[in-house]
Design an enzyme around this catalytic site. Structure first.
Site: not given
Length: 192
Positions: A49, A92
């Protein structure tokens, strides 16, 4: 001095040395646990990700104490408690800060109506993962996304919405494995 007295004295000396070692090791363990829990920790990236910035298997140092003394800002790479998987952590990047309006429009990310130049993403377009394309962040909320913007590659705020500040575990600041990629992580990618 009799042999029994000398043996007893030697036994007490050995016991003293062993006890001294046990105390030293116990203190070192307690300090290590406290540092790991509250100051700095290591975490391993699992998944794709955060491509192209971070890779599967990278090991990062995470500043945990900073969550108590500083605010986070756009561009910071953070470790957060997954809002949709209890017990799991995500890595993230903060794209929207407290009070920002984040929009996804025509493959672009806009924050407060201004185009965000994201040179770190895997592809040049960012599309919504669900029907929602606009989020107004409240005080204490952040909008996070993975750097890998290939559809389906990152489970992030496009799916689960803004995250509360108290879900942030720490700020990832250094990659120390693999050894040929050791260095600070780019947490200030924006020119503004």
């Amino acid at each position: 001095m009799s042999k029994n007295t000398q043996k007893k004295s030697n036994d007490q000396g050995i016991l003293y040395i062993i006890w001294d070692w046990v105390k030293t090791i116990a203190i070192a363990l307690i300090i290590t646990i406290l540092i790991k829990l509250f100051v700095i920790d290591a975490t391993q990236v699992s998944g794709i990700s955060m491509l192209n910035t971070l890779h599967d298997g990278d090991i990062l140092l995470v500043n945990k104490i900073g969550t108590h003394f500083r605010d986070f800002s756009r561009g910071d790479i953070i470790i957060l408690k997954a809002p949709d998987y209890p017990g799991r952590l995500y890595v993230k990047r903060i794209v929207g800060d407290q009070g920002d309006k984040v929009e996804l429009k025509d493959g672009n990310v806009l924050v407060n109506g201004e185009l965000v130049e994201e040179r770190y993403t895997s592809i040049p377009e960012t599309f919504p993962s669900a029907d929602k394309t606009s989020w107004q962040l409240e005080e204490g909320e952040y909008f996070v996304m993975g750097d890998n913007r290939i559809p389906g590659a990152s489970n992030d705020s496009r799916n689960f919405g803004p995250i509360p500040e108290d879900s942030i575990v720490g700020h990832a600041f250094l990659r120390f494995y693999p050894f040929d990629s050791i260095g600070l992580i780019d947490n200030k990618p924006y020119s503004n």
